[in-house]
Each structure stands twice: as C-alpha cells, then as structure tokens.
Design an enzyme around this catalytic site. Structure first.
Site, mmCIF file in Angstrom:
data_model
loop_
_atom_site.group_PDB
_atom_site.id
_atom_site.type_symbol
_atom_site.label_atom_id
_atom_site.label_comp_id
_atom_site.label_asym_id
_atom_site.label_seq_id
_atom_site.Cartn_x
_atom_site.Cartn_y
_atom_site.Cartn_z
ATOM 1 N N PHE A 183 -54.998 22.449 -12.993
ATOM 2 C CA PHE A 183 -53.572 22.460 -13.299
ATOM 3 C C PHE A 183 -52.964 21.059 -13.298
ATOM 4 C CE2 PHE A 183 -53.966 26.943 -11.612
ATOM 5 C CZ PHE A 183 -54.133 27.469 -12.883
ATOM 6 N N ASP A 184 -53.581 20.116 -12.610
ATOM 7 C CA ASP A 184 -53.187 18.723 -12.800
ATOM 8 C C ASP A 184 -53.432 18.312 -14.247
ATOM 9 O OD1 ASP A 184 -52.095 17.634 -10.458
ATOM 10 O OD2 ASP A 184 -54.054 17.382 -9.548
#
Length: 411
Positions: A183-184
C-alpha cells in the site's frame, strides 16, 4: 524567465537530457521512506527535476539494511534514482530560507510528514499556498488528517486495518501481510496520478491545489473486487489461500515435480485446458461447464485436475498449456522473475548513473514512444548535490521566496 529558458537552465546545471515528458517540471521532494519517494522517482524518471530535501541524518531508508550494495541500503536505492539531494535543517533560519527558495521554484511539492508537522516551519499547505497559490502540493499520510491523524503511517498497519491481512494466507491459518509494502507503493502510484492531474489542470486555471492521499484509502481502493464485495454486495470476503473468490481453476496445482499456477478466466479457456489434460469431456460436464458451476464444485474439479497434472513436470505443462493459450505460470523466485522478464525482452534492469557511480535499478514501468525516460542520475549520496542546487537557486531567486520569508517572519 520563460519556460524554454527555464528548461535549458535545468539541463545546464543538473545535466539531465530534457527528453522526458516532464522535462522542465521541478519537484520539491520533502518525503522519505517509500510512498513519497516512489512517487517522486516516477516523476523524476519522466524528466522532472526532483530536489530531495533531507535532514542531516538523511532519509530513514538510508539506514534500512540488509540488504545493501557497497554499504548503501538497496531499499533506499530502489526509490531514489534521478534525484538531487541537499541536506537542510528546518530549524536553522538560513537553511529554512533555502527550503523556501526551493519551494518557490517548484511546480510540485510532495511531503509525507505527520499531519500538521510542517506547520511549525510555515511549510504546510495553508502557509505555502498563501504565497504560492499556483503550487501543486501533495500530502501523504497514513490514515488522513481527521480521526486517524495520530496513527503512525506504516504500511503494515494499513494492511491490517484495511482487511488485506484477513484475505491473505491459508483458509484455516493465520493472517499474513503481503511480501512487499504494497500500500506504500499503491499510494505512491496514486500520488503520481493525482499530482499530474492537478498539474494538468493548473495549465488552464493558473492555480495549484492540495492533493491529499493516505495509505488506508489507497488500500481500500487497491482491494478492488474484495472491498466491492462488501460495499456493493454485502459480502464479507475471507481468506481462501491461493484461490480466487469468483474464478476456478485459478490457483497453483501440483504437477509431477512442483506446482504450476493455472488461471482460467472463461469457458473457452477451460475447454482448451480440459483438452490439453486429455479430458475434453470435463468441459461439457454440468458440474464444470460454467464459471458458477466450477466455483460450486471446486473440490471435485481440483482432484480431477491433480490426477492428470501428475503425469508431467510443471515446465512441460507450462509449454503445452501456453501453446493452446491457457494462462499458466510456474512459481518463480525474484531472481528467476527478473531473468524471465529479460528473456521476454522486457529489459527489467536499468543502470542509473554515469561514470563511476552506476547502480542497477528496476526499469520504469512505462515506455514513451516520443519522450523516453532516462536513467542518468544514480540515487544520490546524502547532500551530494548541494552545489548544483545552490547554483540553480542563485541563477534567479523568485519573488515567492521573499514572500515566504515575509510570511514566516510575520507569524
């Protein structure tokens, strides 16, 4: 200074060829670790001049070892090519003045400080937009600026809180995180899309805007069909191991020597699979003839497939199934994946830098037919580009920097 002169000056001082689609765009990169730096590296690859402003200690990721290459963190190297580093202390008035000058010359600013963290220096969006109303200002947080403002912005927390971990792992086992800070990376991609959209709109309006992103919103968007199952269908997805909730067969199957992923997306593919397995009758069997039927009768179909797949090695099945256009793949290690991409002619490795400092990196994912990306700048040493950045600032201090200093002094 007109745009062509501005672009020429950037090329002269920083040495980039100016061929990418973002040539002439300047990005003030006040981000660190992964989501922000990944966004700004994508912009830099496309020709933007990215000034990476670091503390004296440097980006946290510089210390994240192992693994490393010649004493440098490969984590840091993975998301920081084509940038120019200058180390500045925001608490030092002189250094803060330099930060303001960089911001005054930038088209885009990207930061991932804690919510409100830049306000003490007058570098938050409200303060900067007061004297740079045309700047595109992107803020990346973990969980927004309201109820989640105090939550640490770690990818692992987003994987846990979004439901991602509840979906990952074997059906009866424990939840697992993804093997990468997924998700980064997705938030970095969303940030790049967002700032480019705002940058495009500014050409018509003359105004910038605040683009806000957070890991949790990116996670829920990135879970696509799984979040839609609940939001639109009222169904709460659960862990299914390597199976797909809507398609079957769509998972690894054991062949004679090792597992092979088979991913059937429609009835025609399933019919070709059955023929290749020597069991064409299965395609007409009412238990398996449709997507819904195959989903309902997974266990029986899996047993029949395993029985037939046991006759050959995975590599043999891969060749045979791909020859009849049945999607499948052996499960490779990262090293094998890079080599496989190279064998396909995708040229996955791009060497960034020139002269003595040349670092192998992973190629930018987009190719441009007229305005190609370049890899002329290796990931920067801490403060390694101070002289170039200062020379660029000295070439023409804009009014905005003076206005910024005035705002700071007045406050």
């Amino acid at each position: 200074m007109d745009q062509s002169t501005h672009t020429d000056l950037l090329q002269e001082i920083f040495g980039r060829p100016g061929t990418g689609p973002l040539a002439g765009v300047v990005v003030a990169d006040l981000s660190r670790v992964l989501a922000g730096p990944y966004c700004t590296m994508l912009l830099a690859d496309m020709g933007a001049t990215v000034i990476k402003v670091e503390s004296a200690a440097g980006d946290d990721a510089r210390a994240w070892v192992p693994p490393q290459r010649d004493g440098e963190s490969t984590f840091f190297l993975s998301v920081n090519r084509n940038k120019y580093s200058i180390a500045l202390d925001f608490d030092d008035p002189g250094d803060l003045g330099l930060v303001e000058q960089i911001v005054a010359r930038a088209d885009i600013l990207v930061e991932n400080f804690k919510p409100g963290g830049l306000a003490r220096w007058g570098l938050d969006y409200e303060s900067v937009s007061a004297w740079r109303p045309d700047i595109v200002y992107a803020s990346i947080t973990g969980f927004g600026t309201d109820g989640g403002a105090q939550l640490p912005g770690y990818d692992l927390l987003a994987q846990a809180l979004s439901g991602m971990m509840s979906l990952t792992g074997s059906q009866h086992g424990e939840p697992y995180r993804a093997g990468v800070a997924l998700f980064d990376v997705i938030t970095g991609l969303h940030a790049a899309v967002g700032v480019l959209g705002a940058h495009h709109e500014r050409r018509a309006s003359g105004l910038g805007q605040h683009v806000e992103l957070n890991l949790l919103s990116s996670a829920l968007s990135g879970l696509v069909n799984q979040t839609a199952a609940f939001v639109a269908g009222g169904t709460v997805p659960t862990r299914m191991g390597n199976e797909h909730p809507s398609l079957y067969p769509y998972e690894p199957f054991p062949a004679r020597n090792k597992e092979l992923v088979i991913a059937v997306g429609n009835n025609a593919q399933f019919a070709r699979l059955c023929t290749c397995l020597g069991a064409p009758e299965l395609a007409a069997d009412e238990r398996f003839a449709t997507v819904a039927a195959r989903n309902a009768n997974r266990a029986q179909l899996r047993e029949l497939m395993i029985e037939r797949l046991a006759a050959r090695d995975a590599e043999d099945w891969f060749e045979r199934l791909m020859a009849v256009k049945v999607p499948c793949a052996p499960i490779l290690g990262v090293d094998e994946g890079v080599r496989f991409a190279a064998d396909l002619g995708l040229e996955p490795v791009a060497v960034a830098g020139t002269g003595e400092r040349r670092i192998p990196t992973v190629r930018h994912p987009a190719s441009f037919s007229r305005t190609p990306v370049d890899y002329g700048q290796a990931p920067p040493a801490l403060d390694g580009d101070r002289e170039r950045v200062l020379a660029w600032l000295a070439a023409g201090r804009p009014v905005g920097a003076v206005a910024g200093a005035a705002v700071r002094e007045a406050s």
